[in-house]
Scaffold this motif. Structure first.
Motif, PDB file in Angstrom:
ATOM      1  N   PRO A  29      48.732  41.268 -64.816  1.00 47.93           N
ATOM      2  CA  PRO A  29      50.748  42.049 -63.869  1.00 47.93           C
ATOM      3  C   PRO A  29      50.939  42.823 -62.452  1.00 47.93           C
ATOM      4  O   PRO A  29      49.667  42.121 -61.736  1.00 47.93           O
ATOM      5  CB  PRO A  29      49.883  43.916 -64.468  1.00 47.93           C
ATOM      6  N   ASP A  31      52.032  44.241 -59.262  1.00 52.60           N
ATOM      7  CA  ASP A  31      51.875  45.792 -58.939  1.00 52.60           C
ATOM      8  C   ASP A  31      52.959  45.039 -57.227  1.00 52.60           C
ATOM      9  O   ASP A  31      52.444  44.130 -57.555  1.00 52.60           O
ATOM     10  CB  ASP A  31      50.194  45.924 -58.439  1.00 52.60           C
ATOM     11  N   GLY A  32      52.979  46.783 -56.597  1.00 52.36           N
ATOM     12  CA  GLY A  32      53.257  46.803 -55.322  1.00 52.36           C
ATOM     13  C   GLY A  32      54.839  45.860 -55.058  1.00 52.36           C
ATOM     14  O   GLY A  32      55.767  45.897 -55.977  1.00 52.36           O
ATOM     15  N   LEU A  35      55.594  43.393 -58.295  1.00 46.87           N
ATOM     16  CA  LEU A  35      56.921  44.019 -58.877  1.00 46.87           C
ATOM     17  C   LEU A  35      57.854  44.266 -58.756  1.00 46.87           C
ATOM     18  O   LEU A  35      58.806  44.365 -59.857  1.00 46.87           O
ATOM     19  CB  LEU A  35      55.248  45.339 -59.466  1.00 46.87           C
ATOM     20  N   SER A  36      58.149  45.219 -57.599  1.00 48.19           N
ATOM     21  CA  SER A  36      59.658  45.422 -57.280  1.00 48.19           C
ATOM     22  C   SER A  36      60.266  43.818 -56.993  1.00 48.19           C
ATOM     23  O   SER A  36      61.779  44.485 -57.198  1.00 48.19           O
ATOM     24  CB  SER A  36      59.507  45.986 -55.609  1.00 48.19           C
ATOM     25  N   SER A 217      53.500  45.008 -67.152  1.00 47.48           N
ATOM     26  CA  SER A 217      52.891  44.567 -66.506  1.00 47.48           C
ATOM     27  C   SER A 217      53.226  47.270 -65.054  1.00 47.48           C
ATOM     28  O   SER A 217      51.433  47.265 -65.440  1.00 47.48           O
ATOM     29  CB  SER A 217      54.551  44.533 -65.132  1.00 47.48           C
ATOM     30  N   ARG A 218      54.143  47.397 -65.410  1.00 48.64           N
ATOM     31  CA  ARG A 218      53.443  48.962 -65.268  1.00 48.64           C
ATOM     32  C   ARG A 218      53.134  49.356 -66.435  1.00 48.64           C
ATOM     33  O   ARG A 218      52.265  50.555 -65.910  1.00 48.64           O
ATOM     34  CB  ARG A 218      55.327  49.651 -65.291  1.00 48.64           C
ATOM     35  N   ASN A 221      49.195  48.655 -65.575  1.00 49.43           N
ATOM     36  CA  ASN A 221      49.000  50.043 -64.254  1.00 49.43           C
ATOM     37  C   ASN A 221      48.920  51.327 -64.399  1.00 49.43           C
ATOM     38  O   ASN A 221      48.185  51.253 -63.690  1.00 49.43           O
ATOM     39  CB  ASN A 221      50.079  49.739 -63.367  1.00 49.43           C
ATOM     40  N   GLU A 222      49.284  51.750 -65.704  1.00 50.93           N
ATOM     41  CA  GLU A 222      49.308  52.931 -65.993  1.00 50.93           C
ATOM     42  C   GLU A 222      47.979  53.166 -67.467  1.00 50.93           C
ATOM     43  O   GLU A 222      47.804  54.241 -67.782  1.00 50.93           O
ATOM     44  CB  GLU A 222      50.964  53.491 -66.753  1.00 50.93           C
TER      45      GLU A 222
END
Length: 329
Positions: A29, A31-32, A35-36, A217-218, A221-222
């Motif tokens: 996934p 992240d950070g 991901l943006s 991916s979000r 992360n959740e």
């Protein structure tokens, strides 16, 4: 024949691609900052997709199709009235069958517009009213840019979803503005896009896979998979199957009673029963900021694959010529 339409093959490469994308998001996934970056790339890809949609839609086709207003009203009522009513009724399944995030996803699925490419391809295979399908699917997609956020605001406020003017503006900028730009540019690039459908297909599928990767991916992360059990997942599959079956039955048996012929009946069936993944996924990232986005888009992803498989089989049956009846002696 059904096999001549790649989108409708039994083993759809697009379905395989989505499953692989979900698997990659589960194992790796983003992240950070990464991901943006993927998020911005997905928004640009979706904007390009709607630009190509706009460039492909012929003004003449739209004008010819608009003459059959009864067909379009029937499809739009099915999409934005019948489906939402069924979504509201699905609240009865909470909490013993579906949990709140999954129900929110089912309700969101029900307020989305129709597919564009899939619906037109299905109508074409089933020998339906293709100009009518082009106009209805395109009109549904464009109206959905406004109607879907309004329906979300009307039906989901009690579910903890808040709407803002900024969210609506983001959706308009991401979807409507590129479509209008495509219509303006059509005089220069429209003929080339019609002759070369591969760019539209690549952008269509690539943009959706990008949005799927970002959403899951979000979700990873959740902790998305820790919040859904196998029985809940199976319950969601059953819910999507029943929802699709109800709408297919309603559209199929309602059309002749409203005076539509066989071609229009096929158009109502496929344009009225399908839901757009290309529109629904990017909208969800804007409308459900701060919500468990992975669980919310899961019903849409399941329904989208079900509608392709089931509707492709139906379109194949409708494409077969009716058996000749022997003349009476």
């Amino acid at each position: 024949m059904l096999t001549k339409v790649p989108l409708l093959n039994r083993l759809d490469p697009f379905l395989v691609g989505i499953l692989v994308t979900v698997g990659v998001a589960a194992l790796l996934p983003a992240d950070g900052v990464v991901l943006s970056g993927f998020s911005w790339a997905s928004k640009i890809a979706i904007g390009l997709l709607f630009f190509l949609y706009g460039a492909k839609l012929s003004t003449r086709e739209a004008v010819d199709g608009l003459k059959h207003w009864r067909l379009h009203v029937t499809i739009l009522v099915t999409t934005f009235v019948v489906f939402p009513v069924l979504g509201i009724a699905a609240k009865l399944l909470v909490p013993w069958f579906l949990n709140d995030p999954l129900y929110l996803g089912v309700l969101y699925l029900c307020v989305l517009p129709s597919t564009v490419q899939s619906a037109i391809a299905l109508v074409s295979v089933a020998r339906g009213n293709i100009p009518g399908a082009i106009v209805s699917a395109s009109a549904s997609s464009l109206l959905g840019i406004v109607l879907t956020p309004l329906l979300v605001a009307a039906l989901m406020t009690s579910q903890g979803v808040t709407m803002s003017a900024g969210a609506v503006i983001d959706i308009v900028v991401m979807l409507l503005v590129p479509f209008v730009a495509g219509q303006v540019a059509r005089r220069w690039i429209g003929a080339w896009i019609k002759e070369h459908s591969s760019p539209l297909k690549i952008v269509d599928r690539g943009s959706i896979m990008l949005v799927v990767y970002v959403a899951f991916s979000r979700g990873m992360n959740e902790g998305i998979w820790s919040s859904i059990s196998i029985p809940r997942l199976l319950a969601l599959v059953v819910t999507c199957c029943v929802l699709l079956a109800i709408v297919l039955a309603l559209t199929w048996y309602m059309a002749p009673r409203l005076g539509f012929d066989a071609e229009d009946r096929a158009t109502i069936l496929f344009c009225g029963s399908t839901k757009s993944l290309a529109t629904g996924l990017p909208m969800a990232t804007v409308l459900f900021a701060g919500q468990p986005i992975g669980l919310i888009v899961l019903p849409l992803m399941l329904f989208h694959q079900l509608q392709l498989l089931v509707c492709a089989a139906i379109a194949g049956r409708l494409a077969k010529p009716a058996p000749e009846v022997p003349a009476a002696v």
